[in-house]
Write an enzyme that holds these catalytic residues in place. Structure first.
Site, PDB file in Angstrom:
ATOM      1  N   HIS A   1      56.279   4.758  16.948  1.00 12.05           N
ATOM      2  CA  HIS A   1      57.318   3.735  16.775  1.00 12.05           C
ATOM      3  C   HIS A   1      57.405   3.419  15.283  1.00 12.05           C
ATOM      4  CE1 HIS A   1      56.258   2.243  21.077  1.00 12.05           C
ATOM      5  NE2 HIS A   1      57.403   2.882  21.128  1.00 12.05           N
TER       6      HIS A   1
ATOM      7  N   CYS B   1      52.541  -4.938  17.955  1.00  6.89           N
ATOM      8  CA  CYS B   1      52.966  -4.381  19.252  1.00  6.89           C
ATOM      9  C   CYS B   1      52.905  -5.441  20.334  1.00  6.89           C
ATOM     10  CB  CYS B   1      52.041  -3.258  19.701  1.00  6.89           C
ATOM     11  SG  CYS B   1      52.029  -1.831  18.645  1.00  6.89           S
TER      12      CYS B   1
ATOM     13  N   GLU C   1      63.165   2.002  22.862  1.00  2.82           N
ATOM     14  CA  GLU C   1      61.832   1.392  22.930  1.00  2.82           C
ATOM     15  C   GLU C   1      61.817  -0.017  22.337  1.00  2.82           C
ATOM     16  OE1 GLU C   1      58.596   3.486  23.613  1.00  2.82           O
ATOM     17  OE2 GLU C   1      59.830   4.985  24.604  1.00  2.82           O
TER      18      GLU C   1
HETATM   19  O1  SUG Z   1      53.798   3.025  24.227  1.00  2.00           O
HETATM   20  N1  SUG Z   1      50.349   2.642  24.514  1.00  2.00           N
HETATM   21  C1  SUG Z   1      51.609   2.134  24.041  1.00  2.00           C
HETATM   22  C2  SUG Z   1      51.423   1.425  22.729  1.00  2.00           C
HETATM   23  C3  SUG Z   1      52.676   0.691  22.334  1.00  2.00           C
HETATM   24  C4  SUG Z   1      52.598   0.160  20.964  1.00  2.00           C
HETATM   25  N2  SUG Z   1      53.747  -0.571  20.648  1.00  2.00           N
HETATM   26  C5  SUG Z   1      54.341  -0.624  19.438  1.00  2.00           C
HETATM   27  N3  SUG Z   1      54.057   0.230  18.493  1.00  2.00           N
HETATM   28  N4  SUG Z   1      55.231  -1.514  19.244  1.00  2.00           N
HETATM   29  C6  SUG Z   1      52.624   3.254  23.929  1.00  2.00           C
HETATM   30  O2  SUG Z   1      52.251   4.363  23.505  1.00  2.00           O
HETATM   31  C7  SUG Z   1      48.886   3.692  26.118  1.00  2.00           C
HETATM   32  C8  SUG Z   1      48.775   3.829  27.589  1.00  2.00           C
HETATM   33  C9  SUG Z   1      47.660   4.664  28.119  1.00  2.00           C
HETATM   34  O3  SUG Z   1      47.310   5.660  27.480  1.00  2.00           O
HETATM   35  O4  SUG Z   1      47.191   4.307  29.192  1.00  2.00           O
HETATM   36  C10 SUG Z   1      50.214   3.121  25.752  1.00  2.00           C
HETATM   37  O5  SUG Z   1      51.120   3.099  26.549  1.00  2.00           O
END
Ligand code: SUG
Length: 416
Positions: free
Chosen positions: A230, A347, A162
């Site tokens: 993460h 993020c 990731e």
């Molecule tokens: O991968 N949310 C992302 C958020 C990513 C956050 N990134 C870091 N922590 N670096 C994920 O979970 C939500 C999508 C939805 O529910 O439509 C989403 O993908």
């Protein structure tokens, strides 16, 4: 020329919606079915970038990906018109906005061949993110075409990766050799551990990192189970400072011992669970903050509004500032639309340490360009999206037109 840390923010795409697609991401689940506001979301992101430019930081961008992801649907033998609602939702997500998951970056100062290495993340654990890498790779190859960079294809999807969200770098200054720390998960209670240790090891080998200055550290199971999908939800590093929650790592003492041996200048700032619970840390995204060094040298933490609204977190920050801790300043930004899908200030950005002149200038922004991007977004981005309407032909047309307009403004039509 001298190397600087550049934050590349993902511009929030015009299909931003709350489809609840990320198991283990509590905000995503909580907001399933809410009406999203893509225009406001993208403008909030631009304002965060503007604030960072005013702090004296160098700012970059990544462009939204094609949505719906037609190529992916074609590979699945379907199309936006015929796909099931579930597949269509996975093809419409704007999740590529969270650029911290785009790639893992090892600056030139750490690598055997003296180039800056980037490995695009395979994001294979979540269906809606598993197809991002293709468009991400195309964009990275353009932005970092200069041969001071080496851009790698993803690690095979056997092992989940990731990107930078599970990677930290400790160094005396950005432009000096560092110790790279890869954080992996083994188990997350009811939730998936998205980062596999074998993916971390593969990236370290491909980037030519010195084994003596590379660490692989397990994220604590309780952190993942509490919603830290993460590592960057419970820890963040910048230069000498490692800022982390007490319960972030599986074996904190062993980790800090190894890190201290390799990097004696370490300034470890821990938030004890007794002062800020894991739940409060995750709800407020205290650690999903940008920890940066502006030109005045004062280590600054850029937190989301939700951190100010969480009394235990705001209280801890005020005490830390009053006590002259490693963090000298705290700035608050409004990224609520992204936060509602579990994406905080950190993020939204990918950090790349390099000489800005080596980056394709179309991926760099200053305030005037932000104004022009804001005009395009104000004109073309949908004001709101209800999940039930994701398949509407009119919405699909608007989303595709909006992206085309932004690519045109950036002179990046070749990404179409
Ligand atoms: O991968 N949310 C992302 C958020 C990513 C956050 N990134 C870091 N922590 N670096 C994920 O979970 C939500 C999508 C939805 O529910 O439509 C989403 O993908």
């Amino acid at each position: 020329m001298s190397a600087r840390e550049i934050n590349f923010d993902g511009i929030v795409g015009p299909s931003h919606n709350y489809g609840g697609l990320s198991l283990g991401n509590l905000a995503s689940a909580r907001n399933l079915g809410q009406v999203s506001h893509p225009r406001a979301a993208a403008l909030q992101g631009l304002e965060k970038m503007r604030a960072n430019i005013r702090l004296g930081l160098v700012q970059g961008i990544f462009l939204p990906q094609p949505r719906p992801a037609r190529a992916w649907l074609t590979d699945l033998g379907t199309s936006p018109e015929e796909a099931s609602p579930a597949l269509l939702a996975n093809a419409m997500s704007a999740s590529a906005m969270w650029a911290a998951n785009a790639a893992t970056v090892s600056p030139a100062f750490d690598t055997a061949d003296g180039r800056t290495h980037l490995t695009v993340a395979n994001l294979r654990t979540m269906v809606h993110r598993s197809h991002e890498w293709v468009a991400t790779l195309a964009q990275l190859r353009l932005a970092f075409a200069n041969n001071v960079f080496a851009v790698h294809r993803p690690v095979p999807p056997t092992f989940g990766d990731e990107g930078a969200a599970n990677h930290m770098r400790l160094c005396a200054r950005h432009d000096q050799p560092g110790v790279e720390v890869f954080v992996y998960g083994v188990s997350g209670g009811p939730y998936p551990a998205r980062q596999h240790v074998e993916a971390c090891r593969a990236i370290a080998r491909r980037h030519g990192l010195d084994p003596e200055r590379t660490l692989f550290v397990q994220q604590s199971e309780e952190a993942i189970a509490a919603g830290a999908f993460h590592n960057d939800v419970v820890a963040v590093a910048n230069e000498r400072v490692l800022f982390a929650h007490e319960q972030a790592f599986a074996d904190k003492d062993a980790f800090l011992g190894s890190l201290g041996e390799r990097f004696p200048e370490l300034d470890y700032v821990e938030v004890p669970a007794a002062e800020v619970s894991l739940d409060d840390a995750i709800r407020s995204y205290l650690f999903n903050a940008q920890l940066v060094t502006p030109p005045d040298g004062r280590t600054t933490l850029i937190v989301p509004e939700e951190a100010r609204e969480t009394p235990s977190v705001w209280g801890w920050l005020q005490r830390h500032l009053a006590g002259n801790g490693a963090i000298r300043d705290v700035r608050v930004v409004d990224v609520r639309q992204s936060m509602a899908n579990g994406g905080g200030p950190a993020c939204l950005r990918l950090r790349v340490v390099c000489e800005p002149e080596t980056v394709d200038p179309r991926f760099l922004v200053e305030e005037g360009k932000l104004d022009r991007l804001a005009e395009v977004i104000a004109r073309y981005w949908p004001e709101e999206i209800a999940v039930e309407a994701l398949g509407s032909p009119a919405l699909i047309r608007d989303v595709e037109q909006a992206r085309t307009a932004l690519l045109g403004e950036c002179g990046l039509g070749e990404l179409a």
